[in-house]
Design a protein around this motif. Structure first.
Motif, PDB file in Angstrom:
ATOM      1  N   VAL A  68      39.329  -0.634  87.405  1.00 41.64           N
ATOM      2  CA  VAL A  68      39.114   0.576  86.911  1.00 41.64           C
ATOM      3  C   VAL A  68      40.176   1.601  87.193  1.00 41.64           C
ATOM      4  O   VAL A  68      40.629   1.532  88.260  1.00 41.64           O
ATOM      5  CB  VAL A  68      37.779   1.100  87.520  1.00 41.64           C
ATOM      6  N   PRO A  69      40.597   2.099  85.878  1.00 42.07           N
ATOM      7  CA  PRO A  69      41.776   3.284  86.162  1.00 42.07           C
ATOM      8  C   PRO A  69      41.226   4.223  87.560  1.00 42.07           C
ATOM      9  O   PRO A  69      40.070   4.651  87.577  1.00 42.07           O
ATOM     10  CB  PRO A  69      41.742   4.113  84.960  1.00 42.07           C
ATOM     11  N   ARG A  70      42.232   4.567  88.486  1.00 40.32           N
ATOM     12  CA  ARG A  70      41.772   5.252  89.566  1.00 40.32           C
ATOM     13  C   ARG A  70      41.260   6.406  89.286  1.00 40.32           C
ATOM     14  O   ARG A  70      40.308   7.039  89.850  1.00 40.32           O
ATOM     15  CB  ARG A  70      43.036   5.067  90.720  1.00 40.32           C
ATOM     16  N   ALA A  71      41.932   7.168  88.171  1.00 40.05           N
ATOM     17  CA  ALA A  71      41.515   8.702  88.139  1.00 40.05           C
ATOM     18  C   ALA A  71      40.047   8.698  87.491  1.00 40.05           C
ATOM     19  O   ALA A  71      39.238   9.537  87.886  1.00 40.05           O
ATOM     20  CB  ALA A  71      42.449   9.313  87.170  1.00 40.05           C
ATOM     21  N   LEU A  72      39.753   7.846  86.861  1.00 39.53           N
ATOM     22  CA  LEU A  72      38.555   7.840  86.042  1.00 39.53           C
ATOM     23  C   LEU A  72      37.172   7.695  87.040  1.00 39.53           C
ATOM     24  O   LEU A  72      36.319   8.268  87.190  1.00 39.53           O
ATOM     25  CB  LEU A  72      38.227   6.503  85.143  1.00 39.53           C
ATOM     26  N   LEU A  73      37.581   6.664  88.222  1.00 40.02           N
ATOM     27  CA  LEU A  73      36.544   6.425  89.350  1.00 40.02           C
ATOM     28  C   LEU A  73      36.550   7.770  89.950  1.00 40.02           C
ATOM     29  O   LEU A  73      35.612   8.156  90.899  1.00 40.02           O
ATOM     30  CB  LEU A  73      36.896   5.185  89.844  1.00 40.02           C
ATOM     31  N   ALA A  74      37.862   8.092  90.700  1.00 40.66           N
ATOM     32  CA  ALA A  74      37.880   9.169  91.603  1.00 40.66           C
ATOM     33  C   ALA A  74      37.283  10.455  90.869  1.00 40.66           C
ATOM     34  O   ALA A  74      36.473  11.449  91.628  1.00 40.66           O
ATOM     35  CB  ALA A  74      39.296   9.452  91.532  1.00 40.66           C
ATOM     36  N   ALA A  75      37.096  10.725  89.648  1.00 41.76           N
ATOM     37  CA  ALA A  75      36.337  11.814  89.072  1.00 41.76           C
ATOM     38  C   ALA A  75      34.860  11.624  89.120  1.00 41.76           C
ATOM     39  O   ALA A  75      34.004  12.638  89.287  1.00 41.76           O
ATOM     40  CB  ALA A  75      36.689  11.924  87.372  1.00 41.76           C
ATOM     41  N   ALA A  76      34.346  10.552  89.032  1.00 47.86           N
ATOM     42  CA  ALA A  76      32.988  10.084  89.233  1.00 47.86           C
ATOM     43  C   ALA A  76      32.560   9.997  90.728  1.00 47.86           C
ATOM     44  O   ALA A  76      31.090   9.909  90.700  1.00 47.86           O
ATOM     45  CB  ALA A  76      32.616   8.935  88.331  1.00 47.86           C
ATOM     46  N   VAL A  77      33.416   9.532  91.507  1.00 50.11           N
ATOM     47  CA  VAL A  77      32.660   9.191  93.134  1.00 50.11           C
ATOM     48  C   VAL A  77      33.190  10.158  93.886  1.00 50.11           C
ATOM     49  O   VAL A  77      34.700  10.133  94.167  1.00 50.11           O
ATOM     50  CB  VAL A  77      33.242   7.656  93.225  1.00 50.11           C
ATOM     51  N   PRO A  78      32.378  11.187  94.509  1.00 49.67           N
ATOM     52  CA  PRO A  78      32.781  11.954  95.496  1.00 49.67           C
ATOM     53  C   PRO A  78      33.330  11.092  96.806  1.00 49.67           C
ATOM     54  O   PRO A  78      32.851  10.080  97.153  1.00 49.67           O
ATOM     55  CB  PRO A  78      31.684  12.685  95.964  1.00 49.67           C
ATOM     56  N   LEU A  86      26.503   1.521  86.138  1.00 52.95           N
ATOM     57  CA  LEU A  86      25.948   0.904  87.140  1.00 52.95           C
ATOM     58  C   LEU A  86      26.691   0.986  88.413  1.00 52.95           C
ATOM     59  O   LEU A  86      25.827   0.885  89.411  1.00 52.95           O
ATOM     60  CB  LEU A  86      25.622  -0.667  86.435  1.00 52.95           C
ATOM     61  N   LEU A  87      27.939   1.030  88.257  1.00 53.51           N
ATOM     62  CA  LEU A  87      28.773   0.796  89.336  1.00 53.51           C
ATOM     63  C   LEU A  87      28.705   2.213  90.093  1.00 53.51           C
ATOM     64  O   LEU A  87      28.542   2.392  91.357  1.00 53.51           O
ATOM     65  CB  LEU A  87      30.222   0.745  89.106  1.00 53.51           C
ATOM     66  N   ASN A  88      28.602   3.323  89.178  1.00 53.09           N
ATOM     67  CA  ASN A  88      28.385   4.629  89.877  1.00 53.09           C
ATOM     68  C   ASN A  88      26.958   5.006  90.504  1.00 53.09           C
ATOM     69  O   ASN A  88      26.868   5.216  91.410  1.00 53.09           O
ATOM     70  CB  ASN A  88      28.639   5.671  88.889  1.00 53.09           C
ATOM     71  N   LEU A 145      22.523  16.297  84.178  1.00 50.60           N
ATOM     72  CA  LEU A 145      22.955  14.873  84.283  1.00 50.60           C
ATOM     73  C   LEU A 145      24.246  14.482  84.118  1.00 50.60           C
ATOM     74  O   LEU A 145      24.926  13.652  84.659  1.00 50.60           O
ATOM     75  CB  LEU A 145      22.139  14.023  83.317  1.00 50.60           C
ATOM     76  N   PHE A 146      25.016  15.387  83.069  1.00 49.52           N
ATOM     77  CA  PHE A 146      26.303  15.120  82.688  1.00 49.52           C
ATOM     78  C   PHE A 146      27.497  15.780  83.667  1.00 49.52           C
ATOM     79  O   PHE A 146      28.484  15.753  83.543  1.00 49.52           O
ATOM     80  CB  PHE A 146      26.744  15.468  81.253  1.00 49.52           C
ATOM     81  N   GLN A 147      26.657  16.570  84.625  1.00 53.43           N
ATOM     82  CA  GLN A 147      27.747  17.251  85.226  1.00 53.43           C
ATOM     83  C   GLN A 147      28.491  16.642  86.360  1.00 53.43           C
ATOM     84  O   GLN A 147      27.672  15.479  86.652  1.00 53.43           O
ATOM     85  CB  GLN A 147      26.959  18.414  86.307  1.00 53.43           C
ATOM     86  N   GLY A 148      29.861  16.489  86.350  1.00 55.28           N
ATOM     87  CA  GLY A 148      30.516  15.521  87.456  1.00 55.28           C
ATOM     88  C   GLY A 148      30.740  14.059  86.441  1.00 55.28           C
ATOM     89  O   GLY A 148      31.670  13.363  87.017  1.00 55.28           O
ATOM     90  N   SER A 149      30.474  14.032  85.018  1.00 58.71           N
ATOM     91  CA  SER A 149      30.789  12.755  84.481  1.00 58.71           C
ATOM     92  C   SER A 149      32.277  13.023  83.644  1.00 58.71           C
ATOM     93  O   SER A 149      32.612  12.227  83.092  1.00 58.71           O
ATOM     94  CB  SER A 149      29.674  12.474  83.585  1.00 58.71           C
TER      95      SER A 149
END
Length: 303
Positions: free
Chosen positions: A126-136, A183-185, A238-242
């Motif tokens: 997964v692109p690191r920036a993409l996951l970092a934006a979704a996972v605190p 599902l990962l998130n 729901l979409f906040q943080g996505s």
């Protein structure tokens, strides 16, 4: 990727094609392979993430300075073990990942892995920036076994289903990748706070509903909220943080679908606009140009 063999010369049945397949499908690794099983691997592109399925025997691996230098881009890897046990070690942490389990490792830092016997697994990059934006606090989740949950079991099953097809159309593959990320998130949310991950699962449900109704020009967020038994306010939450609002998600998905139809189907621009939920060809053309930097007709000529 440099690949050696544990315990001496490479066995005859570990041919160059198998080793090359591992080199192409994964990020660069230096591997020492045992002689108990010929390695096999396959890669599937699912939009932004890609997934590698791998079967291998005894193995130790490392990503050091040379491998990091040769890595194109920054990724977080999601290891999902189906059979056997793999050990990960990165920056002082060690994770034991057994069958049915999963863990993350960081593609921008040195890492080591080890397995003593047959291993069947998927790894999702997964692109690191993409996951970092979704996972605190992404760093806190690295190299820690993700606890068992319904979401994690669904992720295992979903990747096995999605990668069981060799002829996924680009739009379908992108949808499969987004569902895997959701599902990962949800799995990581459950691991963080011990909750049921209801928020993330409901977001996945809403996105699936939107994807199924892209062609409806009368679709409103009020309709979406009612169809999913939530308030309009909670839909926005729901979409906040996505990384995008519900309206932005719907517009992006409609335009992605339009691009696929423009290049892969014998339809007029007006027909594409109608099938993607736009109320007129002119509004479709303006939205397409704003998003992709060219008009639909220009995109078709370029193809």
């Amino acid at each position: 990727m440099s690949i050696g063999t544990a315990g001496g010369a490479a066995p005859a049945y570990v041919d160059d094609d198998a080793l090359d397949a591992i080199s192409v499908s994964h990020l660069p690794w230096s591997l020492d392979l045992g002689d108990d099983r010929a390695p096999t691997s396959a890669r599937w592109d699912l939009g932004e993430p890609w997934v590698v399925g791998c079967r291998i025997g005894r193995m130790t691996g490392r990503r050091g300075r040379a491998e990091l230098r040769d890595t194109p881009g920054e990724y977080v890897a999601v290891l999902l073990v189906h059979h056997g046990t793999e050990y990960l070690r990165q920056e002082g942490r060690t994770a034991e990942v057994t069958a049915g389990g999963a863990a993350l490792w960081d593609g921008v830092r040195p890492v080591e892995c080890f397995t003593a016997s047959r291993l069947d697994k998927h790894t999702m990059f997964v692109p690191r920036a993409l996951l970092a934006a979704a996972v605190p606090d992404l760093d806190a989740a690295l190299v820690r076994a993700i606890p068992d949950s319904a979401d994690l079991r669904l992720l295992h099953a979903w990747l096995q289903t999605a990668t069981g097809h060799e002829d996924l159309e680009p739009d379908t593959a992108q949808r499969a990748g987004r569902m895997a990320l959701d599902l990962l998130n949800a799995s990581l949310a459950r691991a963080r706070d011990g909750s049921s991950g209801t928020h993330a699962v409901l977001l996945l449900q809403v996105k699936s509903f939107l994807d199924a109704n892209l062609s409806d020009p009368t679709l409103t967020l009020d309709t979406v909220a009612k169809a999913n038994a939530v308030s309009l306010r909670y839909l926005h939450l729901l979409f906040q943080g996505s990384g995008e609002t519900a309206r932005e998600y719907l517009r992006r998905r409609r335009l992605e679908r339009a691009r696929q139809l423009l290049t892969g189907a014998d339809l007029s621009v007006t027909e594409v606009a109608g099938r993607c939920g736009f109320d007129s060809p002119s509004s479709f053309s303006r939205a397409y140009r704003a998003h992709f930097g060219m008009t639909p007709r220009e995109a078709r000529r370029e193809d």
